[in-house]
Scaffold this active site. Structure first.
Site, short mmCIF file in Angstrom:
data_model
loop_
_atom_site.label_atom_id
_atom_site.label_comp_id
_atom_site.label_asym_id
_atom_site.label_seq_id
_atom_site.Cartn_x
_atom_site.Cartn_y
_atom_site.Cartn_z
N TRP A 134 124.23 70.05 -18.18
CA TRP A 134 123.74 69.54 -19.48
C TRP A 134 122.17 69.59 -19.42
CZ3 TRP A 134 126.90 65.99 -22.76
CH2 TRP A 134 127.96 65.89 -22.64
N TYR A 184 120.00 59.51 -24.13
CA TYR A 184 121.42 59.78 -23.18
C TYR A 184 122.06 58.64 -22.83
CZ TYR A 184 124.38 62.06 -19.73
OH TYR A 184 125.55 62.37 -19.03
N THR A 211 125.82 68.42 -13.87
CA THR A 211 124.43 68.38 -13.71
C THR A 211 123.75 67.92 -14.83
OG1 THR A 211 124.10 69.62 -11.68
CG2 THR A 211 122.15 69.14 -12.94
N CYS A 212 122.80 66.81 -15.07
CA CYS A 212 122.48 66.68 -16.43
C CYS A 212 120.78 66.53 -15.95
CB CYS A 212 122.90 65.37 -17.20
SG CYS A 212 121.97 65.14 -18.62
N VAL A 213 119.79 67.20 -16.88
CA VAL A 213 118.80 67.32 -16.73
C VAL A 213 118.12 67.10 -17.92
CG1 VAL A 213 118.44 68.56 -14.60
CG2 VAL A 213 118.29 69.81 -16.62
#
Length: 132
Positions: free
Chosen positions: A77, A85, A108-110
């Site tokens: 993401w 978020y 993974t979310c960045v």
């Protein structure tokens, strides 16, 4: 299902994602999807509604390969506002379960400074594995 979720001994359980997934089969790669419709038009600037559309777009691409959300082994993401978020996690979880169900692959979310489409608030890419 030929997916094995990886949980090292002694680790606290992951919530809403898996630490890792081992899988065997045909790989399906879904390029980054954003919150616009099939005609590449945004219907909203709301983060949650764009996420809903983004997830629906992911599911549509998976379907073309004969796959579904249950075949996803990895999600990445990209969000433009990590504060939003985190502030909207409960709503986000509801939309996720509505579209994807209770399948939680490695994720993974960045936070990124921007996405290529100026109105996009989220972009999601996926790897799925169809069992042999």
């Amino acid at each position: 299902m030929t997916h094995t979720f990886l949980q090292p001994p002694g680790w606290a359980p992951a919530k809403g994602y898996a630490n890792g997934v081992a899988a065997r089969g045909t790989l399906v790669f879904v390029g980054g999807q954003i919150g616009w419709n099939a005609q590449q038009q945004f219907e909203t600037d709301d983060f949650i509604e764009q996420t809903r559309q983004t997830l629906q777009n992911v599911v549509a691409v998976l379907k073309e390969a004969g796959a579904g959300p249950e075949h996803m082994v990895r999600m990445t993401w990209y969000v433009i506002d990590r504060v939003e978020y985190n502030a909207r996690l409960k709503e986000l979880g509801g939309v996720y379960r509505e579209v994807i169900g209770k399948h939680f692959p490695a994720m993974t979310c960045v936070e990124v400074a921007a996405l290529m489409e100026a109105r996009a608030k989220v972009e999601i890419e996926v790897t799925a594995v169809l069992p042999d």
